[in-house]
Design a protein around this motif. Structure first.
Motif, PDB file in Angstrom:
ATOM      1  N   UNK A 125     -43.905 -30.939  40.007  1.00  0.00           N
ATOM      2  CA  UNK A 125     -44.047 -29.899  38.972  1.00  0.00           C
ATOM      3  C   UNK A 125     -44.191 -28.522  39.608  1.00  0.00           C
ATOM      4  N   UNK A 126     -43.842 -27.518  38.805  1.00  0.00           N
ATOM      5  CA  UNK A 126     -43.996 -26.145  39.264  1.00  0.00           C
ATOM      6  C   UNK A 126     -45.414 -25.700  38.915  1.00  0.00           C
ATOM      7  N   UNK A 127     -46.096 -25.179  39.942  1.00  0.00           N
ATOM      8  CA  UNK A 127     -47.496 -24.787  39.788  1.00  0.00           C
ATOM      9  C   UNK A 127     -47.592 -23.264  39.904  1.00  0.00           C
ATOM     10  N   UNK A 128     -48.381 -22.659  39.025  1.00  0.00           N
ATOM     11  CA  UNK A 128     -48.465 -21.197  39.005  1.00  0.00           C
ATOM     12  C   UNK A 128     -49.686 -20.661  39.757  1.00  0.00           C
ATOM     13  N   UNK A 129     -50.415 -21.532  40.424  1.00  0.00           N
ATOM     14  CA  UNK A 129     -51.603 -21.069  41.158  1.00  0.00           C
ATOM     15  C   UNK A 129     -51.180 -20.301  42.415  1.00  0.00           C
ATOM     16  N   UNK A 130     -52.030 -19.369  42.816  1.00  0.00           N
ATOM     17  CA  UNK A 130     -51.780 -18.641  44.073  1.00  0.00           C
ATOM     18  C   UNK A 130     -52.131 -19.565  45.241  1.00  0.00           C
ATOM     19  N   UNK A 131     -51.673 -19.236  46.454  1.00  0.00           N
ATOM     20  CA  UNK A 131     -52.006 -20.091  47.609  1.00  0.00           C
ATOM     21  C   UNK A 131     -53.515 -20.303  47.748  1.00  0.00           C
ATOM     22  N   UNK A 132     -54.317 -19.273  47.496  1.00  0.00           N
ATOM     23  CA  UNK A 132     -55.782 -19.407  47.622  1.00  0.00           C
ATOM     24  C   UNK A 132     -56.305 -20.383  46.563  1.00  0.00           C
ATOM     25  N   UNK A 133     -55.771 -20.253  45.346  1.00  0.00           N
ATOM     26  CA  UNK A 133     -56.215 -21.134  44.265  1.00  0.00           C
ATOM     27  C   UNK A 133     -55.830 -22.593  44.556  1.00  0.00           C
ATOM     28  N   UNK A 134     -54.616 -22.772  45.068  1.00  0.00           N
ATOM     29  CA  UNK A 134     -54.187 -24.145  45.405  1.00  0.00           C
ATOM     30  C   UNK A 134     -55.195 -24.749  46.376  1.00  0.00           C
ATOM     31  N   UNK A 135     -55.606 -23.938  47.338  1.00  0.00           N
ATOM     32  CA  UNK A 135     -56.556 -24.405  48.341  1.00  0.00           C
ATOM     33  C   UNK A 135     -57.907 -24.755  47.690  1.00  0.00           C
ATOM     34  N   UNK A 136     -58.399 -23.890  46.856  1.00  0.00           N
ATOM     35  CA  UNK A 136     -59.737 -24.150  46.305  1.00  0.00           C
ATOM     36  C   UNK A 136     -59.705 -25.290  45.273  1.00  0.00           C
ATOM     37  N   UNK A 137     -58.579 -25.461  44.592  1.00  0.00           N
ATOM     38  CA  UNK A 137     -58.458 -26.576  43.641  1.00  0.00           C
ATOM     39  C   UNK A 137     -58.367 -27.933  44.357  1.00  0.00           C
ATOM     40  N   UNK A 138     -58.044 -27.883  45.657  1.00  0.00           N
ATOM     41  CA  UNK A 138     -57.820 -29.154  46.359  1.00  0.00           C
ATOM     42  C   UNK A 138     -59.107 -29.954  46.503  1.00  0.00           C
ATOM     43  N   UNK A 139     -60.256 -29.268  46.565  1.00  0.00           N
ATOM     44  CA  UNK A 139     -61.525 -29.971  46.715  1.00  0.00           C
ATOM     45  C   UNK A 139     -61.823 -30.259  48.172  1.00  0.00           C
ATOM     46  N   UNK A 140     -62.801 -31.127  48.397  1.00  0.00           N
ATOM     47  CA  UNK A 140     -63.228 -31.466  49.757  1.00  0.00           C
ATOM     48  C   UNK A 140     -63.192 -32.979  49.897  1.00  0.00           C
ATOM     49  N   UNK A 141     -63.326 -33.499  51.131  1.00  0.00           N
ATOM     50  CA  UNK A 141     -63.220 -34.952  51.305  1.00  0.00           C
ATOM     51  C   UNK A 141     -64.138 -35.734  50.361  1.00  0.00           C
ATOM     52  N   UNK A 142     -65.368 -35.239  50.173  1.00  0.00           N
ATOM     53  CA  UNK A 142     -66.330 -36.007  49.372  1.00  0.00           C
ATOM     54  C   UNK A 142     -66.263 -35.692  47.873  1.00  0.00           C
ATOM     55  N   UNK A 143     -65.554 -34.634  47.510  1.00  0.00           N
ATOM     56  CA  UNK A 143     -65.483 -34.306  46.071  1.00  0.00           C
ATOM     57  C   UNK A 143     -64.011 -34.208  45.662  1.00  0.00           C
ATOM     58  N   UNK A 144     -63.729 -34.665  44.462  1.00  0.00           N
ATOM     59  CA  UNK A 144     -62.324 -34.688  44.070  1.00  0.00           C
ATOM     60  C   UNK A 144     -61.872 -33.282  43.681  1.00  0.00           C
ATOM     61  N   UNK A 145     -60.542 -33.076  43.719  1.00  0.00           N
ATOM     62  CA  UNK A 145     -59.992 -31.768  43.400  1.00  0.00           C
ATOM     63  C   UNK A 145     -59.818 -31.600  41.898  1.00  0.00           C
ATOM     64  N   UNK A 146     -59.278 -30.430  41.520  1.00  0.00           N
ATOM     65  CA  UNK A 146     -59.054 -30.123  40.104  1.00  0.00           C
ATOM     66  C   UNK A 146     -57.556 -30.065  39.843  1.00  0.00           C
ATOM     67  N   UNK A 147     -57.149 -30.555  38.672  1.00  0.00           N
ATOM     68  CA  UNK A 147     -55.732 -30.467  38.317  1.00  0.00           C
ATOM     69  C   UNK A 147     -55.317 -29.011  38.122  1.00  0.00           C
ATOM     70  N   UNK A 148     -54.112 -28.707  38.537  1.00  0.00           N
ATOM     71  CA  UNK A 148     -53.539 -27.388  38.258  1.00  0.00           C
ATOM     72  C   UNK A 148     -53.333 -27.261  36.747  1.00  0.00           C
ATOM     73  N   UNK A 149     -53.591 -26.081  36.187  1.00  0.00           N
ATOM     74  CA  UNK A 149     -53.403 -25.899  34.739  1.00  0.00           C
ATOM     75  C   UNK A 149     -51.967 -26.200  34.292  1.00  0.00           C
TER      76      UNK A 149
END
Ligand code: ATP
Ligand code: MG
Length: 563
Positions: A125-149
């Protein structure tokens, strides 16, 4: 026969065992096909040499094929100069890719079509998040990430937007194409990785054709699959990416290479990262990518290493699954072992001190017979001129010597290699008290350096005739970094603080006259000083420039072993 077994044992490693098992199981119809996939964003280094030796060696031994493929997916850092140097280096190492020189960029159209296929399958899918947002939405090893809007866009909308991204309608960084996998996946690489980014950049082969460029993780597995690579051998950091490569290939239902990871080579007292090596070049810490102090293949070659010695080194260190640092002396031993057998000997004096033989006739010249290579009697002998005035190394004379100093000192006899036994009478000083020359007498009965009466002479030193010698530039090198692991620095400090300020010493040395005709690219052992290489760039007919490849003995015992 025993030798053969030993050789085979040396060559066997866990990668070859996997290939043996695949062949035994009848996989790939008995084909073995490997590749070396450099990104043309710098010159190759000794770590890459390990990968080239491994991949091309496997293809050779299994009667398979070996490809050279440029992973040229990132136009901003790639240049033709790097492409040319990489081809030269791979060929020099004997990596035989025949006519199989490939460019990942030649597969851009096919990769794009596969991306469209994944969109149609609802897998991208085409995602409209900025590179920084993509990074922060990814989450961390112990916590799950967030879906792109925009994760749940319709296929039609995704196809339309991706087509417009491809046409260059949107600015850099405004959108990406992402795989639709799982934002809660325990492996972060599987959390909807970016497949394409928008980049309005010229590509070194594709020109201005593309406004979207594939990401490494999307492209790499497709490249291997396209070329029918059977064993995709890479370094350990890609182990976590393997599930993603598998996912892409499975979704597309295309040919699956087998990826095998091994530990990258780290070498002591140097850095092996293209980014850092580029920094050393750009900041003029070294004199270009092929500076003989650099761990680049072009630097090592210009230092005088042979391709065979690099192969021997790679055999020696083998392959494993554990990261470690190999000491430089292991590499140095490999070239020393070879040059000891092959390099003709010669005499050169780095820091000349004049010696006058007071009882030797003023206008006499003799031709002394010197052995070319004691390890290879077939190379015979040569004539070296000798006269009343000679140069010896300044270090080989001491007016007030410590105990057990067997070289030149007043009242003591010493052997001049291939010439005479001489006895030092006195040192001559200038007004400031510096030694300007040394006076000695020679024993005419010791021609060739042997005594008639059986008296023992403990020291032997090298020399050149002051009247016949010529002067040439000689470079001696030391490690580029003082620390075994230059990258091991405290928070906020920089690896460049560990640069060795005295890694290069330049001499105007005095050389025996026969060396005047040394061809650029020829190798010698200068007696007692080490192995030297006539610089292929700076040597001119009649004025060679010599680089010391390696010392005669391991001098690393003295180097820092502290952390
Ligand atoms: P660098 O980290 O220096 O930029 P890289 O891995 O990004 O190197 P590539 O051009 O991608 O450089 O490397 C081409 C191939 O060489 C890859 O398959 C990689 O695994 C391998 N390689 C790179 N560095 C080493 C190393 N130190 N030891 C062994 N193999 C290596
Ligand atoms: Mg890489």
């Amino acid at each position: 026969m025993e030798n053969k077994t030993e050789e085979q044992q040396l060559k066997s490693n866990f990668i070859r065992e996997i290939i043996d098992a695949d062949l035994a199981a009848g996989k790939n119809n008995g084909r073995v096909h490997t590749r070396f996939p450099p990104e043309p964003n710098g010159y190759l280094h000794i770590g890459h040499a390990k990968s080239i030796c491994l991949n091309s060696g496997i293809a050779r031994d299994y009667k398979g094929k070996f490809n050279l493929r440029f992973d040229d997916t990132n136009p901003s850092k790639e240049e033709q100069e790097y492409v040319d140097s990489i081809i030269e280096d791979v060929k020099w190492l004997g990596g035989d890719f025949e006519d199989r020189l490939f460019y990942a960029s030649d597969y851009f159209a096919a990769m794009h079509a596969w991306a469209v296929e994944l969109i149609k399958k609802g897998k991208a899918y085409v995602c409209d998040l900025s590179p920084e947002e993509v990074r922060s939405y990814r989450g961390a090893p112990a916590e799950s990430g967030k879906d792109s809007p925009t994760r749940n866009r319709t296929v039609e909308e995704n196809l339309d937007l991706f087509a417009r991204m491809t046409k260059g309608e949107f600015p850099d960084g405004s959108r990406t194409l992402r795989a639709k996998i799982d934002m809660a996946h325990p492996n972060l690489n599987m959390r909807d990785p970016v497949m394409y980014r928008i980049l309005h950049a010229s590509h070194h082969r594709q020109g201005d054709k593309w406004f979207v460029y594939p990401m490494y993780d999307w492209a790499h597995g497709l490249e291997d699959s396209t070329e029918g690579i059977t064993h995709s051998i890479c370094t350990l950091e890609f182990e976590d990416h393997r599930p993603l490569y598998d996912w892409f290939l499975d979704q597309l239902g295309i040919y699956h290479p087998r990826q095998i990871e091994f530990a990258r080579l780290n070498l002591g007292n140097t850095v092996l990262s293209k980014r850092k090596l580029l920094e050393l070049v750009k900041n003029s810490h070294v004199d270009g990518w092929d500076d003989p102090r650099m761990p680049t293949i072009s630097g090592i070659r210009r230092r005088g290493y042979t391709a065979a010695s690099i192969h021997a080194f790679c055999e020696e260190i083998g392959v494993s699954k554990f990261n470690s640092i190999i000491d430089i002396w292991v590499l140095e031993n490999a070239v020393r072992n070879e040059l000891n057998k092959t390099a003709p000997r010669a005499m050169a004096v780095l820091r000349p001190l004049k010696v006058v033989l007071t009882n030797y006739p003023e206008d006499k010249t003799e031709e002394m017979e010197a052995v070319n290579n004691p390890e290879d009697p077939s190379t015979g002998t040569r004539k070296v001129p000798f006269c009343r005035e000679l140069y010896i190394e300044r270090d080989d004379f001491m007016e007030v010597p410590p105990k057990k100093f067997f070289r030149m000192t007043p009242g003591q006899e010493v052997r001049l290699r291939y010439a005479y036994i001489i006895k030092c009478e006195k040192a001559v000083h200038d007004a400031a008290g510096n030694i300007t020359e040394v006076h000695c007498s020679y024993d005419p009965a010791t021609r060739g350096g042997t005594t008639q009466d059986g008296r023992k002479i403990k020291g032997t030193i090298h020399w050149v005739s002051a009247r016949h010698a010529f002067s040439a530039r000689v470079h001696l090198y030391d490690a580029l970094f003082t620390k075994r692991d230059p990258e091991d620095v405290e928070e906020g400090r920089d690896y460049k603080e560990n640069i060795n300020p005295s890694s290069l010493e330049i001499f105007d040395a005095s050389l025996e006259p026969g060396l005047k005709n040394a061809a650029a690219g020829s190798r010698f052992q200068f007696e007692r000083l080490g192995y030297f290489f006539a610089d292929p760039k700076d040597s001119r007919p009649g004025t060679p420039v010599f680089n010391r490849t390696v010392t005669l003995r391991d001098s690393w015992a003295k180097m820092e072993k502290k952390p």
